[in-house]
Design an enzyme around this catalytic site. Structure first.
Site, PDB file in Angstrom:
ATOM      1  N   CYS A 116       0.651   8.907 -10.260  1.00 18.31           N
ATOM      2  CA  CYS A 116       1.532   7.973 -10.940  1.00 18.31           C
ATOM      3  C   CYS A 116       1.090   7.883 -12.383  1.00 18.31           C
ATOM      4  CB  CYS A 116       1.497   6.601 -10.277  1.00 18.31           C
ATOM      5  SG  CYS A 116       0.025   5.694 -10.694  1.00 18.31           S
ATOM      6  N   ARG A 121      -3.668   9.169  -7.702  1.00 19.15           N
ATOM      7  CA  ARG A 121      -4.018   7.975  -6.916  1.00 19.15           C
ATOM      8  C   ARG A 121      -4.220   8.404  -5.480  1.00 19.15           C
ATOM      9  NH1 ARG A 121      -1.291   2.896  -9.613  1.00 19.15           N
ATOM     10  NH2 ARG A 121      -2.241   1.763  -7.908  1.00 19.15           N
ATOM     11  N   ASP A 306      -5.984  -4.704 -14.439  1.00 21.04           N
ATOM     12  CA  ASP A 306      -4.596  -5.016 -14.803  1.00 21.04           C
ATOM     13  C   ASP A 306      -4.502  -5.898 -16.050  1.00 21.04           C
ATOM     14  OD1 ASP A 306      -3.766  -3.529 -12.672  1.00 21.04           O
ATOM     15  OD2 ASP A 306      -3.202  -5.217 -11.402  1.00 21.04           O
ATOM     16  N   ARG A 398       8.874  -4.068 -13.000  1.00 20.91           N
ATOM     17  CA  ARG A 398       8.217  -3.884 -11.696  1.00 20.91           C
ATOM     18  C   ARG A 398       7.304  -5.074 -11.403  1.00 20.91           C
ATOM     19  NH1 ARG A 398       4.641   0.794 -11.896  1.00 20.91           N
ATOM     20  NH2 ARG A 398       3.969  -0.403 -10.105  1.00 20.91           N
TER      21      ARG A 398
HETATM   22  C1  UD1 Z   1      -4.144  -2.330  -6.529  1.00 22.24           C
HETATM   23  C2  UD1 Z   1      -3.129  -3.081  -7.349  1.00 22.24           C
HETATM   24  C3  UD1 Z   1      -3.180  -2.649  -8.812  1.00 22.24           C
HETATM   25  C4  UD1 Z   1      -4.592  -2.780  -9.345  1.00 22.24           C
HETATM   26  C5  UD1 Z   1      -5.591  -2.078  -8.431  1.00 22.24           C
HETATM   27  C6  UD1 Z   1      -7.036  -2.286  -8.825  1.00 22.24           C
HETATM   28  C7  UD1 Z   1      -1.372  -3.561  -5.765  1.00 22.24           C
HETATM   29  C8  UD1 Z   1       0.027  -3.331  -5.345  1.00 22.24           C
HETATM   30  N1  UD1 Z   1      -1.807  -2.843  -6.796  1.00 22.24           N
HETATM   31  O1  UD1 Z   1      -3.797  -0.950  -6.578  1.00 22.24           O
HETATM   32  O2  UD1 Z   1      -2.296  -3.473  -9.565  1.00 22.24           O
HETATM   33  O3  UD1 Z   1      -4.658  -2.198 -10.624  1.00 22.24           O
HETATM   34  O4  UD1 Z   1      -5.451  -2.552  -7.076  1.00 22.24           O
HETATM   35  O5  UD1 Z   1      -7.325  -3.631  -8.877  1.00 22.24           O
HETATM   36  O6  UD1 Z   1      -2.056  -4.408  -5.241  1.00 22.24           O
HETATM   37  N2  UD1 Z   1      -9.014   5.210  -4.687  1.00 22.24           N
HETATM   38  C9  UD1 Z   1      -9.466   6.370  -4.098  1.00 22.24           C
HETATM   39  N3  UD1 Z   1      -9.110   6.619  -2.804  1.00 22.24           N
HETATM   40  C10 UD1 Z   1      -8.351   5.763  -2.069  1.00 22.24           C
HETATM   41  C11 UD1 Z   1      -7.894   4.569  -2.680  1.00 22.24           C
HETATM   42  C12 UD1 Z   1      -8.245   4.316  -3.992  1.00 22.24           C
HETATM   43  O7  UD1 Z   1     -10.146   7.182  -4.720  1.00 22.24           O
HETATM   44  O8  UD1 Z   1      -8.071   6.043  -0.902  1.00 22.24           O
HETATM   45  C13 UD1 Z   1      -9.355   4.922  -6.105  1.00 22.24           C
HETATM   46  C14 UD1 Z   1      -8.100   4.892  -6.988  1.00 22.24           C
HETATM   47  O9  UD1 Z   1      -7.737   6.197  -7.406  1.00 22.24           O
HETATM   48  C15 UD1 Z   1      -8.534   4.019  -8.135  1.00 22.24           C
HETATM   49  C16 UD1 Z   1      -9.480   3.018  -7.455  1.00 22.24           C
HETATM   50  O10 UD1 Z   1      -9.865   3.615  -6.221  1.00 22.24           O
HETATM   51  O11 UD1 Z   1      -9.249   4.774  -9.081  1.00 22.24           O
HETATM   52  C17 UD1 Z   1      -8.851   1.653  -7.224  1.00 22.24           C
HETATM   53  O12 UD1 Z   1      -7.739   1.800  -6.379  1.00 22.24           O
HETATM   54  P1  UD1 Z   1      -7.230   0.640  -5.409  1.00 22.24           P
HETATM   55  O13 UD1 Z   1      -8.187  -0.501  -5.428  1.00 22.24           O
HETATM   56  O14 UD1 Z   1      -6.899   1.274  -4.110  1.00 22.24           O
HETATM   57  O15 UD1 Z   1      -5.907   0.188  -6.143  1.00 22.24           O
HETATM   58  P2  UD1 Z   1      -4.448   0.060  -5.536  1.00 22.24           P
HETATM   59  O16 UD1 Z   1      -4.512  -0.581  -4.193  1.00 22.24           O
HETATM   60  O17 UD1 Z   1      -3.745   1.350  -5.667  1.00 22.24           O
END
Ligand code: UD1
Length: 417
Positions: A116, A121, A306, A398
């Protein structure tokens, strides 16, 4: 996509109610899939991401409708376990439907959310956890097919990073699973607590939300409830930024102070006065802002990624140098280049941005490239001399409910065209 036209230089004054949190509303909407009966979600913000969630629910066979600022959802008629690619692409957070659909039907098929605006992600942590809970997951040609024919089983899951989305997916999968699930190094964001509060009201047995270890005892079924979505701490931080850059004074109604505990001290350091009483937060800006302390984005309770973009607009106008280190997403400084078109002095090197504050920003034509970046550009435009046109407002919509109306009610000169 629509644009905002901002004539900057108007001090913001007045009071506004803070909208419900997007990042609570989305996982709670997917959690309704697990319940019987009609849920009422109060204080649900009107956002394109919420609309996308409601379209997914309807596609699955659920009833989802708006009634004022509430959303009513009934999932008794759920008959689909697949989400088509077109709906998945509308919103990355649709991945949070995976745990819920799999738990409800024992099968889920959806397309891989892919990258994205913020960079790649991955969802490896989500998939590893679900596999540990007994799901058979096949990833082929960008499609995920997940089966749990004999139901999901409780497991001990150790997250290598406290991912918000992975923690939510595991919780959603675990509430109806057989046995106990323990999440170690769980995300502690307030939106996780809100999801757990919703599920516990519905009959789930989740312990320890908001702490690093969450324990979930699986139950047989969940029943619909009425739930009030928490206020959006990121929208609050954005509005505080708007008051700061315009030397204004605004009161935000319905704020939860503890959710802003890493953000309020940053504003205080710039010389803003912040008072919180009975859920009302008043921020009063000084004539000239001082530089910020080093800002390192971290999982909650650290400084939220954020809020980094809107705060960078503030830093652009502080006397002295402010430094941001972005530790959560690798591609989250796209707004810096656009802020520079308005006259900001920012130097980005990898995950570090050095902002040398300037006295004045000047109106220009800029383009938002992601949700919080859009908020950053609008914040800067409110302070800039002259007219700023901001494109890419679809990103803003959004996550910000009628933002031009909110800002106008505080005295800003903002039009959507
Ligand atoms: C959620 C929020 C977003 C916020 C983010 C971090 C929602 C809808 N969105 O996004 O607004 O910016 O938390 O606070 O709640 N990662 C991995 N593997 C995974 C999952 C995550 O490597 O399986 C990494 C991601 O690439 C990123 C980091 O972990 O670099 C944080 O991601 P994550 O906490 O999962 O964020 P979101 O849930 O996508």
């Amino acid at each position: 996509m629509s644009r905002f036209v901002v004539n900057g230089g108007k001090k913001l004054f007045g009071e506004v109610e803070v909208q419900g949190a997007k990042n609570s509303a989305l996982p709670i909407l997917s959690a309704t899939v697990l319940t019987r009966g009609e849920n009422i979600l109060f204080n649900c913000p009107s956002l394109t991401d919420v609309d996308a969630c409601m379209r997914i629910l309807r596609y699955l066979g659920c009833e989802a409708k708006k009634q004022g600022s509430a959303v009513l959802v009934k999932c008794d008629g759920l008959r689909e376990s697949e989400i088509p690619d077109s709906l998945m692409r509308e919103m990355r957070s649709s991945i949070v439907f995976l745990g819920a659909i799999l738990a409800r039907t024992g099968y889920a098929k959806l397309s891989f959310p892919g990258g994205c605006e913020l960079g790649p992600r991955p969802i490896d942590l989500h998939l590893k956890a679900l596999r540990k809970m007994g799901a058979d997951i096949c990833e082929r040609h960008g499609v995920l097919e997940c089966k749990a024919e004999n139901g999901l089983k409780g497991a001990k899951i150790d997250l290598s990073f406290p991912s918000v989305g992975a923690t939510e997916n595991i919780i959603l999968a675990a509430v109806l699973a057989e046995g106990t699930t323990t999440i170690i190094n769980a995300a502690r964001e307030p939106e996780i607590c809100d999801l757990c509060d919703f599920l516990n009201e519905a009959g789930a047995k989740i312990y320890g939300s908001g702490e690093g270890v969450i324990v979930i005892d699986g139950v047989e079924e969940l029943f619909a409830v009425s739930h009030n979505i928490i206020p959006d701490r990121i929208v609050a931080a954005t509005l505080m930024s708007s008051a700061a850059v315009t030397k204004g004074e605004i009161t935000l109604r319905g704020v939860i102070q503890s959710h802003l505990s890493s953000v309020i001290p940053v504003f205080e350091e710039t010389g803003c006065k912040v008072k919180v009483k009975d859920g009302d937060l008043t921020v009063t800006a000084p004539d000239r802002l001082r530089a910020m302390p080093l800002i390192r984005t971290m999982p909650y309770p650290g400084f939220p990624t954020d809020a980094q973009a809107p705060l960078m607009a503030v830093a652009s106008l502080c006397r002295g140098t402010s430094v941001f280190v972005e530790n959560i997403f690798e591609n989250r400084f796209k707004h810096a280049g656009e802020l520079m078109r308005l006259g900001a002095d920012i130097n980005v090197q990898g995950k570090v941005a050095v902002v040398n504050g300037v006295k004045t920003l000047y109106g220009a034509s800029v383009e938002a490239q992601d949700l919080r970046g859009a908020a950053s550009l609008i914040t800067a435009a409110l302070a800039a001399e002259g007219k700023t046109e901001i494109g890419g407002i679809g990103y803003l919509e959004r996550g910000y409910d009628s933002f031009e109306i909110t800002l106008s009610s505080l005295g800003a000169d903002v039009r959507k065209v």
